[in-house]
Design a protein around this motif. Sequence first.
Motif, PDB file in Angstrom:
ATOM      1  N   UNK A 121      69.075 128.250 -37.159  1.00  0.00           N
ATOM      2  CA  UNK A 121      70.456 128.489 -37.586  1.00  0.00           C
ATOM      3  C   UNK A 121      71.212 129.300 -36.537  1.00  0.00           C
ATOM      4  N   UNK A 122      70.586 130.317 -35.976  1.00  0.00           N
ATOM      5  CA  UNK A 122      71.225 131.125 -34.944  1.00  0.00           C
ATOM      6  C   UNK A 122      71.516 130.309 -33.697  1.00  0.00           C
ATOM      7  N   UNK A 123      70.539 129.493 -33.319  1.00  0.00           N
ATOM      8  CA  UNK A 123      70.725 128.684 -32.116  1.00  0.00           C
ATOM      9  C   UNK A 123      71.882 127.710 -32.273  1.00  0.00           C
ATOM     10  N   UNK A 124      71.970 127.094 -33.436  1.00  0.00           N
ATOM     11  CA  UNK A 124      73.066 126.148 -33.664  1.00  0.00           C
ATOM     12  C   UNK A 124      74.417 126.872 -33.762  1.00  0.00           C
ATOM     13  N   UNK A 125      74.395 128.090 -34.308  1.00  0.00           N
ATOM     14  CA  UNK A 125      75.655 128.849 -34.399  1.00  0.00           C
ATOM     15  C   UNK A 125      76.192 129.195 -33.020  1.00  0.00           C
ATOM     16  N   UNK A 126      75.294 129.484 -32.091  1.00  0.00           N
ATOM     17  CA  UNK A 126      75.731 129.853 -30.741  1.00  0.00           C
ATOM     18  C   UNK A 126      76.379 128.676 -30.009  1.00  0.00           C
ATOM     19  N   UNK A 127      76.090 127.489 -30.455  1.00  0.00           N
ATOM     20  CA  UNK A 127      76.648 126.314 -29.784  1.00  0.00           C
ATOM     21  C   UNK A 127      78.060 125.978 -30.264  1.00  0.00           C
ATOM     22  N   UNK A 128      78.569 126.726 -31.245  1.00  0.00           N
ATOM     23  CA  UNK A 128      79.877 126.372 -31.799  1.00  0.00           C
ATOM     24  C   UNK A 128      80.983 126.465 -30.744  1.00  0.00           C
ATOM     25  N   UNK A 129      80.880 127.433 -29.842  1.00  0.00           N
ATOM     26  CA  UNK A 129      81.910 127.575 -28.813  1.00  0.00           C
ATOM     27  C   UNK A 129      82.005 126.353 -27.918  1.00  0.00           C
ATOM     28  N   UNK A 130      80.899 125.617 -27.794  1.00  0.00           N
ATOM     29  CA  UNK A 130      80.895 124.458 -26.897  1.00  0.00           C
ATOM     30  C   UNK A 130      81.261 123.163 -27.601  1.00  0.00           C
ATOM     31  N   UNK A 131      81.126 123.127 -28.913  1.00  0.00           N
ATOM     32  CA  UNK A 131      81.363 121.856 -29.602  1.00  0.00           C
ATOM     33  C   UNK A 131      82.671 121.848 -30.387  1.00  0.00           C
ATOM     34  N   UNK A 132      83.359 122.990 -30.461  1.00  0.00           N
ATOM     35  CA  UNK A 132      84.542 123.037 -31.320  1.00  0.00           C
ATOM     36  C   UNK A 132      85.664 122.133 -30.813  1.00  0.00           C
ATOM     37  N   UNK A 133      85.669 121.847 -29.518  1.00  0.00           N
ATOM     38  CA  UNK A 133      86.707 120.966 -28.972  1.00  0.00           C
ATOM     39  C   UNK A 133      86.259 119.516 -28.889  1.00  0.00           C
ATOM     40  N   UNK A 134      85.041 119.207 -29.338  1.00  0.00           N
ATOM     41  CA  UNK A 134      84.526 117.834 -29.295  1.00  0.00           C
ATOM     42  C   UNK A 134      84.961 117.075 -30.537  1.00  0.00           C
ATOM     43  N   UNK A 135      84.844 115.775 -30.451  1.00  0.00           N
ATOM     44  CA  UNK A 135      85.096 114.952 -31.633  1.00  0.00           C
ATOM     45  C   UNK A 135      83.980 115.155 -32.650  1.00  0.00           C
ATOM     46  N   UNK A 136      84.250 114.751 -33.862  1.00  0.00           N
ATOM     47  CA  UNK A 136      83.252 114.936 -34.924  1.00  0.00           C
ATOM     48  C   UNK A 136      81.943 114.233 -34.597  1.00  0.00           C
ATOM     49  N   UNK A 137      82.065 113.015 -34.053  1.00  0.00           N
ATOM     50  CA  UNK A 137      80.858 112.257 -33.705  1.00  0.00           C
ATOM     51  C   UNK A 137      80.059 112.978 -32.634  1.00  0.00           C
ATOM     52  N   UNK A 138      80.768 113.465 -31.606  1.00  0.00           N
ATOM     53  CA  UNK A 138      80.067 114.168 -30.529  1.00  0.00           C
ATOM     54  C   UNK A 138      79.438 115.469 -31.032  1.00  0.00           C
ATOM     55  N   UNK A 139      80.132 116.118 -31.952  1.00  0.00           N
ATOM     56  CA  UNK A 139      79.563 117.342 -32.508  1.00  0.00           C
ATOM     57  C   UNK A 139      78.253 117.072 -33.235  1.00  0.00           C
ATOM     58  N   UNK A 140      78.240 115.993 -34.035  1.00  0.00           N
ATOM     59  CA  UNK A 140      77.021 115.648 -34.767  1.00  0.00           C
ATOM     60  C   UNK A 140      75.895 115.334 -33.796  1.00  0.00           C
ATOM     61  N   UNK A 141      76.209 114.517 -32.779  1.00  0.00           N
ATOM     62  CA  UNK A 141      75.181 114.153 -31.798  1.00  0.00           C
ATOM     63  C   UNK A 141      74.658 115.396 -31.082  1.00  0.00           C
TER      64      UNK A 141
END
Length: 371
Positions: A127-147
């Motif tokens: 959960x912590x590891x995925x939370x840290x990635x939010x800064x990098x995926x917040x500007x991605x499309x929904x599909x890219x975020x899921x991938x």
Amino acid sequence: MTPDYPHWIVRRAPWFLLAIHLPIVVLGPVMVLTGDNYVLSVGTAVFAVLGGALLAFLHLRHVFAAAQDRRPAGWPVTLAAQALLAVVPLVWLFENWSAPTLTFGAAAMSLLPGRRGWAVGFAAPMALSLSCEWLYVRDMSSTDQVVYYVYTAGIGAVFILALYGTVRLVRLLNELHETRTELAESAVERERVRVSRDLHDLLGQSLSAISLKGDLAVRLLPIDTAKAHAEIAGLAQAARAALHDMYAITRDEHAVVLGEEVAAAAALLAAAGVDTEVAGTATPHPVLAWAVREGTTNLLRHSDATRCAITLGPGSVEMTNDGVRSPRSADGSGIAGLRARAAAAGGTVSVTARDDEFVLRVTVPAAEGDT
């Protein structure tokens, strides 16, 4: 234990554990020192080096102890310290410090019992590891975020499970080695007991016969040279038989036959001046043959018997003699060995020593008769 057992695997298992864990342990500090998405300050560099060294010490201390199926002294405190060093720096180092969360997860899963280990060591770091990635995926499309999240979760899970798996693997390897060592020691002890028991049971009667024939020869020599020579010849034959039995014991090739043992016992007891009566028939079985041999040896060594009755029945042998010197003759190592043989065949041994009479009775299941 087989001669080609690879002992070197057990000896080098700690090096294997170190080779798998150390690169992941130092990955966090290396990512901080070589990261190009921020300006590296002196304080951050110092923390990366010192914090990374402390993390490496704590983590390796935890996993090496867990690999030996134990927990190090003060492990709750040291595990909490590892958790703080792995989690708190994420506030300002973000994903560059994500590797220590993976190593903490493996340590927690190795030390904490059951579901607590999986919750604290697997679910929380993921959960912590995925939370840290939010800064990098917040500007991605929904599909890219899921991938991206699926990929990141998969990589994190693989690393945590692989690190935990190596700890379990080394622990199982150590347990296997200890088990094989115990089995080898047990096999040696069983062989020692077998040799001891067989030496007592096989050679006891032979040596008693040698002693008896030697005494008879000494007494007969002044009065009947021919009979004395016959006893000496019998003594030599008994000695050769004892030597053959000793070789057979070392190769575990000895065998006893009920009919032969009854005949030998009757002849030996007759030579010792014991009036012997044999009655009945029994299903040939090695344990019953051992019973006759041990009963004869016991009579010659521990009694002044003048009569002996050997009664054979279906799956049983009973030997009765008089002249018992001491009731303690029922507690000797020979009787103990006979009990072990009978128990292994599903049989029983009963001994009665009273009123100057000694009774040895051995029974085995008739269905297990051995010809």
